[in-house]
Design a protein around this motif. Structure first.
Motif, PDB file in Angstrom:
ATOM      1  N   ASP A 145       0.957  -0.975  -0.233  1.00 39.95           N
ATOM      2  CA  ASP A 145       0.022   0.260   0.592  1.00 39.95           C
ATOM      3  C   ASP A 145       0.655   1.501  -0.342  1.00 39.95           C
ATOM      4  O   ASP A 145       0.411   2.395  -0.082  1.00 39.95           O
ATOM      5  CB  ASP A 145      -0.921  -0.038   1.155  1.00 39.95           C
ATOM      6  N   ASP A 146       2.132   0.674   0.397  1.00 37.99           N
ATOM      7  CA  ASP A 146       2.606   2.481   0.105  1.00 37.99           C
ATOM      8  C   ASP A 146       3.445   2.644  -1.291  1.00 37.99           C
ATOM      9  O   ASP A 146       4.113   2.383  -1.883  1.00 37.99           O
ATOM     10  CB  ASP A 146       4.480   1.975   0.843  1.00 37.99           C
ATOM     11  N   GLU A 147       2.274   4.050  -1.444  1.00 37.72           N
ATOM     12  CA  GLU A 147       2.737   4.030  -2.737  1.00 37.72           C
ATOM     13  C   GLU A 147       3.519   5.260  -2.964  1.00 37.72           C
ATOM     14  O   GLU A 147       4.003   5.975  -4.350  1.00 37.72           O
ATOM     15  CB  GLU A 147       1.603   4.495  -3.545  1.00 37.72           C
ATOM     16  N   THR A 148       4.743   5.257  -2.009  1.00 39.11           N
ATOM     17  CA  THR A 148       5.455   6.165  -1.501  1.00 39.11           C
ATOM     18  C   THR A 148       6.643   6.080  -2.117  1.00 39.11           C
ATOM     19  O   THR A 148       8.120   6.696  -2.522  1.00 39.11           O
ATOM     20  CB  THR A 148       5.773   7.546  -0.207  1.00 39.11           C
ATOM     21  N   ALA A 149       6.778   4.822  -1.967  1.00 38.90           N
ATOM     22  CA  ALA A 149       8.406   4.255  -2.304  1.00 38.90           C
ATOM     23  C   ALA A 149       8.353   4.510  -3.579  1.00 38.90           C
ATOM     24  O   ALA A 149       7.558   3.644  -4.541  1.00 38.90           O
ATOM     25  CB  ALA A 149       8.698   2.783  -1.805  1.00 38.90           C
ATOM     26  N   PRO A 150       9.812   4.339  -4.055  1.00 38.73           N
ATOM     27  CA  PRO A 150       9.699   4.455  -5.264  1.00 38.73           C
ATOM     28  C   PRO A 150      10.614   2.709  -5.978  1.00 38.73           C
ATOM     29  O   PRO A 150      10.717   1.637  -5.351  1.00 38.73           O
ATOM     30  CB  PRO A 150      11.722   5.030  -5.742  1.00 38.73           C
ATOM     31  N   LEU A 151       9.763   2.896  -7.302  1.00 35.38           N
ATOM     32  CA  LEU A 151       9.689   1.239  -7.944  1.00 35.38           C
ATOM     33  C   LEU A 151      11.444   1.221  -8.626  1.00 35.38           C
ATOM     34  O   LEU A 151      11.486   1.997 -10.289  1.00 35.38           O
ATOM     35  CB  LEU A 151       8.633   1.173  -9.014  1.00 35.38           C
ATOM     36  N   ASP A 152      12.717   0.267  -8.134  1.00 32.98           N
ATOM     37  CA  ASP A 152      13.543   0.300  -8.992  1.00 32.98           C
ATOM     38  C   ASP A 152      13.615  -0.737  -9.961  1.00 32.98           C
ATOM     39  O   ASP A 152      13.399  -1.783 -10.171  1.00 32.98           O
ATOM     40  CB  ASP A 152      14.922  -0.227  -8.307  1.00 32.98           C
ATOM     41  N   PHE A 153      13.103   0.179 -11.406  1.00 32.03           N
ATOM     42  CA  PHE A 153      13.403  -1.327 -12.827  1.00 32.03           C
ATOM     43  C   PHE A 153      14.341  -1.043 -13.051  1.00 32.03           C
ATOM     44  O   PHE A 153      14.789  -1.825 -14.423  1.00 32.03           O
ATOM     45  CB  PHE A 153      12.232  -0.589 -13.332  1.00 32.03           C
ATOM     46  N   ALA A 154      15.250  -0.509 -12.433  1.00 35.59           N
ATOM     47  CA  ALA A 154      17.240  -0.195 -13.499  1.00 35.59           C
ATOM     48  C   ALA A 154      17.799  -1.120 -12.683  1.00 35.59           C
ATOM     49  O   ALA A 154      18.665  -1.826 -13.311  1.00 35.59           O
ATOM     50  CB  ALA A 154      17.680   0.781 -13.235  1.00 35.59           C
ATOM     51  N   SER A 155      17.130  -2.152 -11.542  1.00 35.26           N
ATOM     52  CA  SER A 155      18.848  -2.966 -10.620  1.00 35.26           C
ATOM     53  C   SER A 155      18.265  -4.491 -11.475  1.00 35.26           C
ATOM     54  O   SER A 155      17.445  -4.578 -11.721  1.00 35.26           O
ATOM     55  CB  SER A 155      17.796  -3.165  -8.778  1.00 35.26           C
ATOM     56  N   VAL A 156      19.830  -4.696 -11.860  1.00 31.46           N
ATOM     57  CA  VAL A 156      20.150  -6.390 -12.434  1.00 31.46           C
ATOM     58  C   VAL A 156      19.788  -7.284 -11.415  1.00 31.46           C
ATOM     59  O   VAL A 156      20.386  -8.480 -11.636  1.00 31.46           O
ATOM     60  CB  VAL A 156      20.689  -5.927 -13.255  1.00 31.46           C
ATOM     61  N   ALA A 157      20.487  -7.076  -9.820  1.00 34.24           N
ATOM     62  CA  ALA A 157      20.336  -7.821  -8.949  1.00 34.24           C
ATOM     63  C   ALA A 157      19.605  -8.319  -8.470  1.00 34.24           C
ATOM     64  O   ALA A 157      18.558  -7.905  -8.377  1.00 34.24           O
ATOM     65  CB  ALA A 157      21.417  -6.697  -7.930  1.00 34.24           C
ATOM     66  N   PRO A 158      20.018  -9.916  -7.916  1.00 40.29           N
ATOM     67  CA  PRO A 158      18.007  -9.963  -7.307  1.00 40.29           C
ATOM     68  C   PRO A 158      17.598  -9.624  -6.114  1.00 40.29           C
ATOM     69  O   PRO A 158      18.086  -8.671  -5.814  1.00 40.29           O
ATOM     70  CB  PRO A 158      19.075 -11.796  -6.313  1.00 40.29           C
ATOM     71  N   ASN A 168      13.613  -6.620  -8.946  1.00 38.25           N
ATOM     72  CA  ASN A 168      13.046  -5.351  -7.674  1.00 38.25           C
ATOM     73  C   ASN A 168      11.810  -4.709  -7.311  1.00 38.25           C
ATOM     74  O   ASN A 168      12.051  -4.170  -6.405  1.00 38.25           O
ATOM     75  CB  ASN A 168      14.548  -4.765  -7.128  1.00 38.25           C
ATOM     76  N   VAL A 169      11.188  -5.484  -8.473  1.00 46.90           N
ATOM     77  CA  VAL A 169       9.587  -4.690  -8.436  1.00 46.90           C
ATOM     78  C   VAL A 169       9.200  -5.663  -7.657  1.00 46.90           C
ATOM     79  O   VAL A 169       8.841  -6.744  -8.527  1.00 46.90           O
ATOM     80  CB  VAL A 169       9.346  -4.166  -9.503  1.00 46.90           C
ATOM     81  N   HIS A 170       8.334  -5.460  -6.450  1.00 46.63           N
ATOM     82  CA  HIS A 170       7.409  -6.339  -5.565  1.00 46.63           C
ATOM     83  C   HIS A 170       6.250  -6.655  -7.333  1.00 46.63           C
ATOM     84  O   HIS A 170       6.017  -5.450  -8.258  1.00 46.63           O
ATOM     85  CB  HIS A 170       6.856  -5.554  -4.477  1.00 46.63           C
ATOM     86  N   ARG A 184       1.392  -0.444 -11.495  1.00 55.12           N
ATOM     87  CA  ARG A 184       2.029   0.368 -11.135  1.00 55.12           C
ATOM     88  C   ARG A 184       2.660   1.819 -11.994  1.00 55.12           C
ATOM     89  O   ARG A 184       2.771   2.823 -11.803  1.00 55.12           O
ATOM     90  CB  ARG A 184       1.734   1.254  -9.690  1.00 55.12           C
ATOM     91  N   GLY A 185       4.389   0.921 -12.244  1.00 56.72           N
ATOM     92  CA  GLY A 185       4.913   1.725 -12.705  1.00 56.72           C
ATOM     93  C   GLY A 185       4.833   1.260 -13.843  1.00 56.72           C
ATOM     94  O   GLY A 185       5.692   2.272 -14.423  1.00 56.72           O
ATOM     95  N   MET A 186       4.477   0.349 -14.731  1.00 55.73           N
ATOM     96  CA  MET A 186       4.201   0.259 -16.317  1.00 55.73           C
ATOM     97  C   MET A 186       3.093   1.884 -16.868  1.00 55.73           C
ATOM     98  O   MET A 186       3.205   2.268 -17.440  1.00 55.73           O
ATOM     99  CB  MET A 186       3.660  -0.847 -16.526  1.00 55.73           C
ATOM    100  N   LEU A 187       2.208   1.965 -15.795  1.00 53.55           N
ATOM    101  CA  LEU A 187       1.096   3.354 -16.019  1.00 53.55           C
ATOM    102  C   LEU A 187       2.590   4.557 -16.368  1.00 53.55           C
ATOM    103  O   LEU A 187       1.231   4.813 -16.829  1.00 53.55           O
ATOM    104  CB  LEU A 187       0.139   2.954 -14.560  1.00 53.55           C
ATOM    105  N   ALA A 188       3.013   4.967 -14.995  1.00 51.33           N
ATOM    106  CA  ALA A 188       4.339   5.679 -14.779  1.00 51.33           C
ATOM    107  C   ALA A 188       5.065   6.102 -16.472  1.00 51.33           C
ATOM    108  O   ALA A 188       4.938   6.579 -16.495  1.00 51.33           O
ATOM    109  CB  ALA A 188       4.613   5.749 -13.459  1.00 51.33           C
ATOM    110  N   ILE A 189       5.389   4.603 -16.510  1.00 51.55           N
ATOM    111  CA  ILE A 189       5.860   4.832 -17.770  1.00 51.55           C
ATOM    112  C   ILE A 189       5.579   5.418 -19.142  1.00 51.55           C
ATOM    113  O   ILE A 189       5.468   6.022 -19.685  1.00 51.55           O
ATOM    114  CB  ILE A 189       6.793   3.329 -17.962  1.00 51.55           C
ATOM    115  N   TYR A 190       4.069   4.856 -19.067  1.00 52.73           N
ATOM    116  CA  TYR A 190       3.509   4.509 -19.717  1.00 52.73           C
ATOM    117  C   TYR A 190       2.631   6.237 -20.073  1.00 52.73           C
ATOM    118  O   TYR A 190       3.079   7.126 -21.495  1.00 52.73           O
ATOM    119  CB  TYR A 190       1.913   4.144 -19.738  1.00 52.73           C
ATOM    120  N   GLU A 191       2.035   7.181 -19.197  1.00 54.98           N
ATOM    121  CA  GLU A 191       2.284   8.351 -19.040  1.00 54.98           C
ATOM    122  C   GLU A 191       2.769   9.158 -18.864  1.00 54.98           C
ATOM    123  O   GLU A 191       3.046  10.154 -19.541  1.00 54.98           O
ATOM    124  CB  GLU A 191       1.922   8.664 -17.649  1.00 54.98           C
ATOM    125  N   GLU A 192       3.808   9.110 -18.844  1.00 55.58           N
ATOM    126  CA  GLU A 192       5.415  10.067 -18.934  1.00 55.58           C
ATOM    127  C   GLU A 192       5.607  10.031 -20.744  1.00 55.58           C
ATOM    128  O   GLU A 192       5.946  11.210 -20.993  1.00 55.58           O
ATOM    129  CB  GLU A 192       6.463   9.237 -18.590  1.00 55.58           C
TER     130      GLU A 192
END
Length: 486
Positions: free
Chosen positions: A112-125, A461-463, A469-477
């Motif tokens: 429910d924490d929509e303020t936490a950043p979504l990290d689509f860049a990290s390649v680590a486990p 690293n994205v739940h 939510r992340g994909m919608l943000a990318i679409y809107e941007e």
């Protein structure tokens, strides 16, 4: 105090005294299989963190203790533990007992924490889904079990018992080899450096790489002063004609490829393409170095590595443990054709004498105990679920060209093709303001002139609940930037 009724001597909470009854069926009425009730009790203890932790981890009651407590047979208790093992909640160690899998999880994640950043860049486990205490337990066991090996130098080839174990496990992935052909390396990066530096029987001097491809490969070759050529890796395959042209006109030592879940595009080569590649390098007296770094994440059991199509000893197979465990382990495995094994071992001994014996011993215990397989299944299933959501969002938002053209992959990543005249710097900045961390694939290209604008999306690293939510943000941007550009 809780009162229980026994159903086939399984306690079931009631309001009166404890009585016994027979099971009417696994799913009938209040009936419950005894092992299921034991498993449920243990699961509650584990999930509620009621168990005490020791230096060895969280040890669970012995089979005998639980058999006495629940007035049942040992086989019933073992079945309960087996059920919890299937759920990745416990693991067993030979001659030691059962332990709780802890530290995993998405337990620290708040959907429910929509303020936490979504990290689509990290390649680590994802660090949230690795049971650190369990691996620490393996390290402690390794110190106890292999203490004599830690005070002497090992062999460049690696711990014999680990290589024997990997020989068996690689066969499950259609990589059939002899033990003397397996080398344990300090990560796949070390294997690549050795292969680039050592001489090959074909007297080749140059290396072919994919474009785009692994971002550290070209700098490595340049640092070792090894000439290289690039062939294009398309969204739907490899430039076979360009590859054959180079093989037929240059003195190629080997071709470096990522056939499965290519980095950064994420697509995999077909069986026909793998067969064609194996035949091509044989015809032109060359070799292939296959980097199968995401093999453990593949849910398609019928997808074989390129190595399985090699009938002439022309493929070097590389396996990494960084993606399924953690990069800091710094262990990889290389399977060498017999004619390359001697030279590889010589060059490796010049670099580091041997790879970390402690890490090797801990990894062996981690695999033999069954913890590796349970963790692998758990992380593979989580990543698969996340990629399913991501692929679904690509379909849902396919009115945008970037989403329509993006590959639908497995593994852990894909790319969005971007308009050539779109400012990638502005896109990344805008996404960051929307709480999304992302990267382009620019660094994966061999030079700036060959860069195709791609947005790289990694879900490790994205739940699962936040992918949408992340994909919608990318679409809107993207939509905002396109409007601004127009």
């Amino acid at each position: 105090m809780l009162q229980y009724k026994y159903i086939d001597t399984v306690p079931v909470q009631m309001g009166g005294s404890i009585v016994k009854s027979e099971v009417s069926g696994e799913n009938g009425g209040q009936g419950a299989l005894k092992y299921a009730a034991i498993a449920a009790d243990l699961k509650a203890e584990i999930m509620n963190r009621r168990l005490k932790r020791s230096s060895e981890g969280i040890k669970l009651p012995s089979v005998r203790e639980l058999a006495d407590k629940y007035q049942c047979s040992k086989s019933t208790v073992i079945k309960a533990y087996e059920e919890l093992e299937k759920q990745h909640l416990v693991y067993s160690l030979p001659k030691s007992g059962y332990y709780a899998v802890i530290g995993s999880s998405d337990s620290r994640f708040n959907p429910d924490d929509e303020t936490a950043p979504l990290d689509f860049a990290s390649v680590a486990p994802d660090p949230r889904i690795f049971p650190y205490i369990d691996f620490q337990h393996c390290i402690n066991k390794a110190i106890d079990s292999y203490r004599s090996d830690l005070f002497v130098y090992g062999t460049p080839q690696g711990l014999p018992s680990l290589r024997a174990l990997l020989q068996e496990r690689l066969a499950d992935h259609q990589v059939f080899t002899r033990r003397e052909q397996i080398f344990i390396t300090s990560g796949v990066q070390q294997a690549l450096a050795i292969l680039a530096a050592m001489p090959f029987p074909n007297q080749g001097r140059e290396v072919i790489v994919e474009n785009p491809g692994y971002h550290n490969m070209v700098p490595l070759l340049k640092g070792l002063q090894v000439p290289c050529y690039a062939i294009t890796r398309h969204m739907n395959g490899l430039d076979m004609d360009g590859l054959e042209q180079l093989l037929s006109t240059k003195t190629i030592k080997f071709v470096y490829l990522m056939p499965r879940f290519h980095n950064p595009i994420g697509v995999s080569l077909t069986a026909a393409e793998k067969k064609q590649l194996a035949e091509m390098v044989l015809h032109y007296d060359s070799y292939i170095v296959e980097d199968d770094y995401l093999a453990d994440l593949d849910t398609d059991g019928k997808r074989d590595p390129l190595y399985a199509y090699d009938r002439s000893g022309r493929v070097v197979y590389l396996k990494s443990f960084s993606k399924i465990i953690f990069p800091g382990l710094r262990l990889g495995a290389a399977v060498l054709p017999p004619e390359l094994a001697g030279s590889f071992g010589h060059y490796k001994s010049l670099l580091d004498i041997d790879s970390s014996a402690l890490s090797q011993a801990a990894l062996e215990i981690y695999i033999r105990s069954g913890m590796f397989d349970r963790h692998r299944r758990g992380i593979r299933d989580k990543y698969y679920a996340r990629m399913e959501v991501l692929n679904g969002m690509l379909d849902r938002l396919s009115s945008a060209p970037a989403f329509a053209e993006a590959p639908r992959n497995g593994g852990e990543h894909t790319v969005l093709p971007l308009p050539a005249n779109l400012s990638r710097k502005a896109l990344l900045s805008g996404l960051l303001k929307r709480g999304v961390i992302a990267e382009t694939a620019d660094r994966n290209f061999v030079d700036e002139a060959s860069v195709i604008p791609l947005l790289r999306l990694n879900i490790s690293n994205v739940h699962e609940s936040q992918v949408e939510r992340g994909m919608l943000a990318i679409y809107e941007e993207l939509k905002r930037l396109n409007r601004k550009k127009g």
